[in-house]
Design an enzyme around this catalytic site. Structure first.
Site, PDB file in Angstrom:
ATOM      1  CG  ASP A   1      -3.292   4.693   8.215  1.00 32.58           C
ATOM      2  OD1 ASP A   1      -2.146   4.290   8.496  1.00 32.58           O
ATOM      3  OD2 ASP A   1      -3.727   4.767   7.056  1.00 32.58           O
TER       4      ASP A   1
ATOM      5  CG  HIS B   1      -1.360   3.756   4.574  1.00 34.39           C
ATOM      6  ND1 HIS B   1      -2.067   2.943   5.450  1.00 34.39           N
ATOM      7  CD2 HIS B   1      -0.881   2.938   3.606  1.00 34.39           C
ATOM      8  CE1 HIS B   1      -2.029   1.690   5.014  1.00 34.39           C
ATOM      9  NE2 HIS B   1      -1.304   1.654   3.902  1.00 34.39           N
TER      10      HIS B   1
ATOM     11  CB  SER C   1      -0.943   0.008   1.206  1.00 35.53           C
ATOM     12  OG  SER C   1      -0.222  -0.162   2.413  1.00 35.53           O
TER      13      SER C   1
END
Length: 443
Positions: free
Chosen positions: A411, A414, A160
Site C-alpha cells: 500500500d 495511504h 479513503s
C-alpha cells in the site's frame, strides 16, 4: 593698582587651571564606580522596542511549551492575515520527539494503516517534522483544537484519504479527551464520534467523487458512473447539521468511468468496448469540485440560512509506487526526499492545481456570502516528499514472518498512523486559529 592689559596672563586663571588638571582625573575615578553601582541596582526603564513585541494578528504563530518559539526573521514577525504562512514550501527535518500518539493504543486506526502493530521494524519515519521555509509550524495542540470545535460538527467527506486524515485527527485529539463512537453504518463507511468533554462531533462520509456516483461492482459493469451536475446526497442532505466540512478526493478518478450531465453522456475514461468519447479525468475532477462548492454556497452560504459553514479542500495526496501498483509495485524508501530531490510535476501537480484553482474561484464568487469560508489545505508537495510514510507491505500483519514471499502486496497510497498525515491536521489547526482570530466570520 595697575590694570592688566588685554591678553595678559591672570594668576587666578593659572591657579584654577592647575587645580582643575589635578582634580579632574580623581573626579572621573570617583564618578565611574558610582554610575556602575546606580545602573546595577536601578536599571534604566526604556520604552519597549517594536522588535520586542509580536504583532497581535491571527496569523502569528505562538507555540506551546512543547514546541519552543522560533522566529526566523523580522519578516515573519510582521506577517499579517493578508500574508499568511506558506506551508507548501519547506523541508522535512529530523525530530527526536516523535508523534503524539502510539499506533498500538489508538483504537480509531484502520487495521491496514496501523504499521506499528503490523510489525514494521524501521520506525525512523515517525521522527520527521515539516519545517516551512519562512515560518514555524507548531506541534499539534489537542486541547486548542477541541476548544475551537466545541459544540460543532466537523465532517470529513471523500475517499479513503478523507478517512485517513480523520483517523489521524481522532488519534491526536484522543490524547486529550476520549471520544465515543456514536454511529456507524454496516460497512463502516459512515461513522460519527462524539467528544463529550466539548460536545464536539467528528464524522466521516464515504463519497469518493463528491457528486452522485454509482461505483463499479463485481456483478455489474466494470466502470463507475458519475453524474457531474448533482452532488451526492448521502452527505449533502446533512449540510444543515454540519459546521465544517473537509473534502479529500482524487484517486478514484483514475478508475474507468462513464460521465453524465443530466441524462446525457459526456464521455468516459478508459472504457474500451463502449461507444463513448475518451475525455480523461482532469476536467471531470474540476466539474465535481465546482458542482460541490457551488451547491454548498447555495445551500449554506447565506447567514439567513443559519450560521454559515466552513469548507476545507485537502489537495491531492501522491502515491509512491515504484513499479506498477498491481504488479509487485512497492515503496521501499526509508527516509523523506530532501529539498529539491523530488519535483512536483505531471498528474500530481495537475490534480493539486485543479483543487487550488476551484477554491480560489469559489472565494471570489462567494464574497457576498458572509457565512461562507473556504480554504485549500495544500498538502501535495509535503506529502510527495514522504515516500517512506506508507504502510507498504505492512498493510498486512507481519508480512515476512514466514520468510520473504515472491510477491507481497504493498500500500503506497495511504499513510501509516501515526505518520506524515498528522502534519495535515497540524496545518488544519493553524487555519482554524487564523479563522478564529481578529477577523472572525462576518466581522
Amino acid at each position: 593698582m595697575k590694570s592688566m592689559g588685554v591678553g595678559a596672563a591672570s594668576p587666578f586663571k593659572d591657579q584654577l587651571h592647575s587645580l582643575t588638571k589635578k582634580l579632574l582625573p580623581w573626579t572621573i575615578y570617583a564618578i565611574f564606580p558610582l554610575a556602575i553601582f546606580r545602573l546595577y541596582f536601578y536599571p534604566l526603564q526604556l520604552p519597549p522596542s517594536s522588535t520586542d513585541q509580536l504583532p497581535s494578528t491571527s496569523s502569528t504563530i505562538i507555540t506551546s511549551s512543547a514546541s519552543p518559539t522560533h522566529i526566523s526573521s523580522s519578516k515573519e514577525q510582521e506577517r499579517t492575515e493578508d500574508t499568511p504562512c506558506d506551508y507548501t514550501i519547506g523541508k522535512w527535518v529530523h525530530d527526536k520527539s516523535g508523534p503524539l500518539y502510539n499506533g498500538t493504543t489508538c483504537g480509531a486506526i484502520k487495521d491496514g494503516q496501523n504499521c506499528i502493530s503490523h510489525g514494521r521494524p524501521d520506525l525512523d519515519y515517525l521522527h520527521w517534522r515539516w519545517k516551512p521555509k519562512e515560518c514555524g509550524l507548531p506541534r499539534f495542540e489537542p486541547n486548542t483544537f477541541l476548544q475551537l470545535i466545541s459544540n460543532k460538527h466537523i465532517a470529513f467527506v471523500g475517499d479513503s484519504m478523507a478517512r485517513n486524515q480523520l483517523e489521524s485527527l481522532l488519534c491526536m485529539l484522543a490524547t486529550a479527551s476520549v471520544p465515543n463512537l456514536v454511529y456507524h453504518s454496516e460497512e463502516n463507511k459512515f461513522r460519527r464520534w462524539n467528544f463529550p468533554s466539548h460536545n464536539a462531533n467528528l464524522s466521516v462520509y464515504w463519497s469518493p467523487f463528491l457528486v452522485k456516483g454509482i461505483e463499479k461492482s463485481h456483478q455489474g459493469a466494470n466502470y463507475n458512473k458519475l453524474y457531474l451536475d448533482r452532488v451526492d446526497e448521502r452527505w449533502a442532505s446533512e449540510l444543515n447539521h454540519i459546521d465544517m466540512i473537509v473534502f479529500s478526493i482524487g484517486h478514484w478518478f483514475l478508475h474507468p468511468a462513464v460521465y453524465f450531465e443530466g441524462d446525457s453522456v459526456l464521455g468516459c475514461h478508459y472504457c474500451p468496448g463502449l461507444n463513448h468519447t475518451e475525455i480523461g479525468f482532469y476536467d471531470v475532477l474540476r466539474k465535481s469540485l465546482r458542482t460541490t462548492l457551488k451547491t454548498i454556497t447555495e445551500r449554506r452560504g447565506s447567514k439567513s440560512n443559519g450560521n454559515g459553514i466552513d469548507v476545507i479542500v485537502t489537495t491531492f495526496s501522491p502515491s509512491h509506487f515504484e513499479g506498477d501498483w498491481d504488479q509487485a509495485g512497492a515503496c521501499p524508501k526509508k527516509k523523506p526526499y530532501s529539498e529539491g530531490e523530488k519535483q512536483l510535476e505531471g498528474m500530481d501537480a495537475e490534480m493539486r492545481k485543479i483543487a487550488v484553482e476551484e477554491v480560489e474561484a469559489t472565494k471570489e464568487n462567494a464574497k457576498h456570502f458572509a457565512g461562507f469560508r473556504v480554504e485549500a489545505l495544500d498538502v501535495t508537495k509535503l506529502s510527495l516528499m514522504r515516500a517512506d510514510g506508507h504502510p507498504g507491505p505492512y498493510m498486512h500483519p507481519f508480512p515476512f514472518a514466514n520468510g520473504v514471499a515472491e510477491r507481497v502486496q504493498n500500500d503506497c497510497v495511504h499513510w501509516c498512523l501515526p505518520g506524515p498525515v498528522d502534519t495535515w491536521n497540524e496545518i488544519l489547526l493553524q487555519v482554524l486559529k487564523k479563522w478564529e482570530g481578529p477577523s472572525k466570520r462576518g466581522e
